[in-house]
Scaffold this active site. Sequence first.
Site, PDB file in Angstrom:
ATOM      1  N   GLU A 232      31.334  42.113  52.777  1.00  0.00           N
ATOM      2  CA  GLU A 232      31.029  43.496  52.363  1.00  0.00           C
ATOM      3  C   GLU A 232      29.669  43.816  51.965  1.00  0.00           C
ATOM      4  OE1 GLU A 232      34.001  43.619  49.134  1.00  0.00           O
ATOM      5  OE2 GLU A 232      32.239  44.035  47.555  1.00  0.00           O
TER       6      GLU A 232
ATOM      7  N   ARG B 207      38.295  39.178  45.187  1.00  0.00           N
ATOM      8  CA  ARG B 207      37.105  39.153  45.867  1.00  0.00           C
ATOM      9  C   ARG B 207      37.268  38.612  47.304  1.00  0.00           C
ATOM     10  NH1 ARG B 207      34.761  41.303  42.341  1.00  0.00           N
ATOM     11  NH2 ARG B 207      33.251  40.744  41.053  1.00  0.00           N
TER      12      ARG B 207
ATOM     13  N   HIS C 193      35.762  48.707  47.856  1.00  0.00           N
ATOM     14  CA  HIS C 193      35.428  48.259  46.341  1.00  0.00           C
ATOM     15  C   HIS C 193      35.531  49.365  45.416  1.00  0.00           C
ATOM     16  CE1 HIS C 193      33.869  44.122  44.727  1.00  0.00           C
ATOM     17  NE2 HIS C 193      34.253  44.958  43.690  1.00  0.00           N
TER      18      HIS C 193
HETATM   19  P1  NAD Z   1      40.128  37.113  34.257  1.00  0.00           P
HETATM   20  O1  NAD Z   1      39.146  36.202  33.913  1.00  0.00           O
HETATM   21  O2  NAD Z   1      40.854  37.934  32.877  1.00  0.00           O
HETATM   22  O3  NAD Z   1      41.607  36.507  35.062  1.00  0.00           O
HETATM   23  C1  NAD Z   1      41.453  35.578  36.218  1.00  0.00           C
HETATM   24  C2  NAD Z   1      42.631  34.657  36.147  1.00  0.00           C
HETATM   25  O4  NAD Z   1      42.561  33.858  37.378  1.00  0.00           O
HETATM   26  C3  NAD Z   1      42.836  33.792  34.860  1.00  0.00           C
HETATM   27  O5  NAD Z   1      43.741  33.975  34.401  1.00  0.00           O
HETATM   28  C4  NAD Z   1      42.513  32.295  35.425  1.00  0.00           C
HETATM   29  O6  NAD Z   1      43.117  31.362  34.670  1.00  0.00           O
HETATM   30  C5  NAD Z   1      43.201  32.553  36.858  1.00  0.00           C
HETATM   31  N1  NAD Z   1      42.548  31.382  37.945  1.00  0.00           N
HETATM   32  C6  NAD Z   1      41.302  30.799  37.970  1.00  0.00           C
HETATM   33  N2  NAD Z   1      41.480  29.789  38.863  1.00  0.00           N
HETATM   34  C7  NAD Z   1      42.676  29.958  39.448  1.00  0.00           C
HETATM   35  C8  NAD Z   1      43.241  29.486  40.710  1.00  0.00           C
HETATM   36  N3  NAD Z   1      42.623  28.620  41.088  1.00  0.00           N
HETATM   37  N4  NAD Z   1      44.561  29.878  41.028  1.00  0.00           N
HETATM   38  C9  NAD Z   1      45.123  31.020  40.257  1.00  0.00           C
HETATM   39  N5  NAD Z   1      44.468  31.605  39.264  1.00  0.00           N
HETATM   40  C10 NAD Z   1      43.390  31.106  38.926  1.00  0.00           C
HETATM   41  O7  NAD Z   1      39.667  38.164  35.391  1.00  0.00           O
HETATM   42  P2  NAD Z   1      40.104  39.571  35.488  1.00  0.00           P
HETATM   43  O8  NAD Z   1      39.478  40.623  34.663  1.00  0.00           O
HETATM   44  O9  NAD Z   1      41.734  39.610  35.728  1.00  0.00           O
HETATM   45  O10 NAD Z   1      39.784  39.763  36.942  1.00  0.00           O
HETATM   46  C11 NAD Z   1      40.132  39.183  38.271  1.00  0.00           C
HETATM   47  C12 NAD Z   1      38.990  39.106  39.270  1.00  0.00           C
HETATM   48  O11 NAD Z   1      39.106  40.570  39.806  1.00  0.00           O
HETATM   49  C13 NAD Z   1      37.805  38.775  38.957  1.00  0.00           C
HETATM   50  O12 NAD Z   1      37.404  37.475  39.312  1.00  0.00           O
HETATM   51  C14 NAD Z   1      37.052  39.926  39.973  1.00  0.00           C
HETATM   52  O13 NAD Z   1      36.591  39.141  40.943  1.00  0.00           O
HETATM   53  C15 NAD Z   1      38.047  40.839  40.506  1.00  0.00           C
HETATM   54  N6  NAD Z   1      37.670  42.201  39.944  1.00  0.00           N
HETATM   55  C16 NAD Z   1      37.486  43.102  40.965  1.00  0.00           C
HETATM   56  C17 NAD Z   1      37.065  44.424  41.008  1.00  0.00           C
HETATM   57  C18 NAD Z   1      37.194  45.592  41.970  1.00  0.00           C
HETATM   58  O14 NAD Z   1      36.597  46.707  41.596  1.00  0.00           O
HETATM   59  N7  NAD Z   1      37.835  45.279  43.039  1.00  0.00           N
HETATM   60  C19 NAD Z   1      36.837  44.867  39.547  1.00  0.00           C
HETATM   61  C20 NAD Z   1      36.919  43.938  38.675  1.00  0.00           C
HETATM   62  C21 NAD Z   1      37.223  42.464  38.690  1.00  0.00           C
END
Ligand code: NAD
Length: 331
Positions: A263, A234, A295
């Site tokens: 964005e 994000r 994105h």
């Molecule tokens: P997820 O919930 O499986 O994993 C997120 C991880 O971040 C978890 O392990 C959590 O413990 C950790 N976390 C929480 N707070 C934290 C902190 N302060 N410091 C470090 N780690 C921390 O989520 P995911 O499916 O792996 O997705 C990750 C991110 O990717 C989402 O939050 C979303 O914003 C982003 N995303 C982007 C796209 C894209 O098209 N660019 C698509 C899907 C998701």
Amino acid sequence: MQVAVFSTKSYDREFLLSASTESEICYDFFEERLTQRTVVLARDFPAVCCFVNDELSASVIEAIAAGGTKMIALRCAGFNNCNLHAAAEHGVKVARVPAYSPYAVAEHTVGLILTLNRKFHKAYNRVREGNFALQGMLGFDLHGKTIGVVGTGKIGQIAASILQGFGCRILAFDVHQNPECVAAGVEYVELDQLFAESDVVTLHCPLLPSTKYLVNEASIAKMKPGVMLINTSRGGLVDAKAVIEGLKTGQIGYVGLDVYEEEADLFFEDRSELVIQDDVFSRLLTFPNVLITGHQAFFTRNALEAISQVTTENLRQFLKGEKLANEVVAS
Ligand code: NAD
């Protein structure tokens, strides 16, 4: 049940329609983004279906609730654009698609790393113009490099695993260790150590008050000179102005972004005939060592199928009064 779909693109229409042919969910498509200005479109729809840049602020939620909406089906994983407290206050349920294709985002992340390193984007243009010079194309072996993965959930874990296949050492930081990552040899360290030792820092944690501007002037100063910074998570995780300063001094050697804090007014539309008003974004585009995609990390056929199926199922559960398997609630 009629559902107002906001920020619709032709591909959303195609995949949502094909996922809902057999169901009682009937999608009504709007190209507009849901904002305070367009909220009137949601009137009398029991449910709305929103994407990453739709505005689900307290005032928008209050307005949709007043218009009869009782369910928000997010067709994405992140829910940072949705005021969950306001939703709870107005009795509006929120569900999301927790994992559609974590492979899509992890693979795009690795694509950004490889492209920044080996400059495929520049080679494509050069060769088409008959320029076969290698000057400016020098890369490095990923093998043996240290990659810092911030957030080892579904996407971070897969990115780590792919990069282990390249022979990289993986350092990770997360508030919860992922046992599968530990078993695979990922080394959990404090964030400062990750910044200090990583050749590539890649962000895979959600945007929360605690993670806003995780990459800022102070954290950039802790990173290895010439570090590669990748953000497919994000935009708000990164202070773009601090990144620009880091690029100017050379402290940051490469930047790959699929997301950008501002964005919402840029991405998902063809603006090639317009003057970009965002000077920070425009400055980022001037650097030869910055690669930005709009994105699109999630954007695979597999992911769109999964998003549409899970969204339709989330709505069906709501319609039937069943427990919402993918409900998100304020913590
Ligand atoms: P997820 O919930 O499986 O994993 C997120 C991880 O971040 C978890 O392990 C959590 O413990 C950790 N976390 C929480 N707070 C934290 C902190 N302060 N410091 C470090 N780690 C921390 O989520 P995911 O499916 O792996 O997705 C990750 C991110 O990717 C989402 O939050 C979303 O914003 C982003 N995303 C982007 C796209 C894209 O098209 N660019 C698509 C899907 C998701």
